[in-house]
Every structure is written in structure tokens, then in C-alpha cells.
Design a protein around this motif. Structure first.
Motif, PDB file in Angstrom:
ATOM      1  N   UNK A  14      -0.339  -0.818  -2.166  1.00 11.14           N
ATOM      2  CA  UNK A  14      -0.140  -0.369  -3.540  1.00 11.14           C
ATOM      3  C   UNK A  14       1.174   0.399  -3.682  1.00 11.14           C
ATOM      4  N   UNK A  15       1.455   1.280  -2.722  1.00  2.00           N
ATOM      5  CA  UNK A  15       2.723   2.018  -2.751  1.00  2.00           C
ATOM      6  C   UNK A  15       3.915   1.074  -2.613  1.00  2.00           C
ATOM      7  N   UNK A  16       3.789   0.066  -1.763  1.00  7.03           N
ATOM      8  CA  UNK A  16       4.868  -0.914  -1.610  1.00  7.03           C
ATOM      9  C   UNK A  16       5.065  -1.696  -2.907  1.00  7.03           C
ATOM     10  N   UNK A  17       3.977  -2.023  -3.584  1.00  5.63           N
ATOM     11  CA  UNK A  17       4.063  -2.716  -4.875  1.00  5.63           C
ATOM     12  C   UNK A  17       4.866  -1.882  -5.873  1.00  5.63           C
ATOM     13  N   UNK A  18       4.551  -0.593  -5.957  1.00  7.44           N
ATOM     14  CA  UNK A  18       5.305   0.275  -6.862  1.00  7.44           C
ATOM     15  C   UNK A  18       6.762   0.418  -6.408  1.00  7.44           C
ATOM     16  N   UNK A  19       6.990   0.404  -5.101  1.00 11.71           N
ATOM     17  CA  UNK A  19       8.363   0.470  -4.587  1.00 11.71           C
ATOM     18  C   UNK A  19       9.167  -0.749  -4.993  1.00 11.71           C
ATOM     19  N   UNK A  20       8.538  -1.929  -4.928  1.00  8.80           N
ATOM     20  CA  UNK A  20       9.217  -3.158  -5.351  1.00  8.80           C
ATOM     21  C   UNK A  20       9.525  -3.083  -6.847  1.00  8.80           C
TER      22      UNK A  20
ATOM     23  N   UNK B 150      -9.059   2.297   8.112  1.00  8.25           N
ATOM     24  CA  UNK B 150      -7.767   1.639   8.319  1.00  8.25           C
ATOM     25  C   UNK B 150      -7.443   0.653   7.216  1.00  8.25           C
ATOM     26  N   UNK B 151      -8.447  -0.137   6.814  1.00  9.50           N
ATOM     27  CA  UNK B 151      -8.225  -1.099   5.726  1.00  9.50           C
ATOM     28  C   UNK B 151      -7.921  -0.386   4.414  1.00  9.50           C
ATOM     29  N   UNK B 152      -8.595   0.708   4.168  1.00 17.40           N
ATOM     30  CA  UNK B 152      -8.309   1.491   2.966  1.00 17.40           C
ATOM     31  C   UNK B 152      -6.892   2.029   2.969  1.00 17.40           C
ATOM     32  N   UNK B 153      -6.456   2.498   4.132  1.00 13.91           N
ATOM     33  CA  UNK B 153      -5.079   2.997   4.242  1.00 13.91           C
ATOM     34  C   UNK B 153      -4.066   1.868   4.063  1.00 13.91           C
ATOM     35  N   UNK B 154      -4.372   0.681   4.625  1.00 19.18           N
ATOM     36  CA  UNK B 154      -3.487  -0.466   4.409  1.00 19.18           C
ATOM     37  C   UNK B 154      -3.421  -0.832   2.932  1.00 19.18           C
TER      38      UNK B 154
END
Length: 135
Positions: free
Chosen positions: A60-66, A51-55
Motif C-alpha cells: 500500500x505504501x509503495x502504491x502511494x509512492x508510485x 508477515x503477510x499483513x506487513x507485506x
């Protein structure tokens, strides 16, 4: 005394035998429960790690989205301004936002006390009560 051919039943066991059997069964039960708890915690830790790995991946994906949104904001401003000016305005807005968040974080950390004040007060009260009960 005549023997009737009846052997000693379980009901006739001595207290020492019953205590020994109780002790053995209790320690066996405790060991089994500990093994079960260990297996259960191991399974939960595995799920927590996944779960922590998925978070982390989501972060990371949210960072690239920003980053993509920042690029979008620069591109939108570049329609009416030079690209360098659009990038400068967006960077300035991001630094301003970072400064505000840093100020909020600073205020929160100042409220954090390294000493657990309520616990210390409770311990002091308990010590005083113990002193009073001795007298």
C-alpha cells in the motif's frame, strides 16, 4: 520350589506386558509429537499472518509512492507544458506501460496448461508397467 525372596524383575516381564508397554509409550510419544507439531505450526502461522499483513502494508505504501512519482512527473512536465497536457502525456505513458505488461501476462498465461502433463504421462507409464508385469 523354594522362594528366594526375589520378586519378578523388569527383565522377567512377559512378552505381552512388553508389547503393551511399548504400545502405550508409542501412542503417548506420537500424541506428544502431534501436540508439539500443532503448537509449532500455530506459532508459524501467526508469524506468517503478521508477515503477510506487513507485506500488504508495504504494498500500500509503495502504491502511494508510485502515485507521488506520477504526480512528480506531471509537475515536472508542467514546467514546460500546460498542466493538462503534462497529465495527459503521463497518463498515456502509464496506459502504454499497462498494455505491455498485460501482453506479457497474456503470454505467460497461455503457457500455463490446466492439465499436469508430466504427471499424466508418469501415471500412464506406471499403468502400462503394471499391465506388463501382470502378463
Amino acid at each position: 520350589m523354594a522362594t528366594t525372596g526375589i520378586t519378578r524383575s523388569q527383565d522377567d516381564r512377559s512378552v505381552a506386558e512388553l508389547v503393551r508397554q511399548f504400545s502405550e509409550q508409542t501412542s503417548h510419544l506420537i500424541r506428544d509429537e502431534m501436540r508439539l507439531a500443532q503448537a509449532e505450526m500455530s506459532q508459524k502461522a501467526k508469524h506468517a499472518g503478521i508477515g503477510l499483513g506487513l507485506f500488504g502494508g508495504a504494498g500500500l505504501l509503495a502504491f502511494f509512492g508510485v502515485g507521488a512519482l506520477v504526480t512528480c512527473a506531471i509537475a515536472a512536465l508542467a514546467l514546460v507544458l500546460e498542466v493538462w497536457a503534462a497529465a495527459l502525456i503521463v497518463a498515456g505513458a502509464l496506459f502504454l506501460l499497462a498494455g505491455l505488461v498485460a501482453l506479457l501476462g497474456r503470454g505467460e498465461t497461455r503457457q500455463a496448461r490446466p492439465k499436469p502433463e508430466r504427471t499424466v504421462a508418469n501415471v500412464k507409464r506406471d499403468v502400462e508397467e503394471l499391465k506388463e508385469s501382470r502378463h
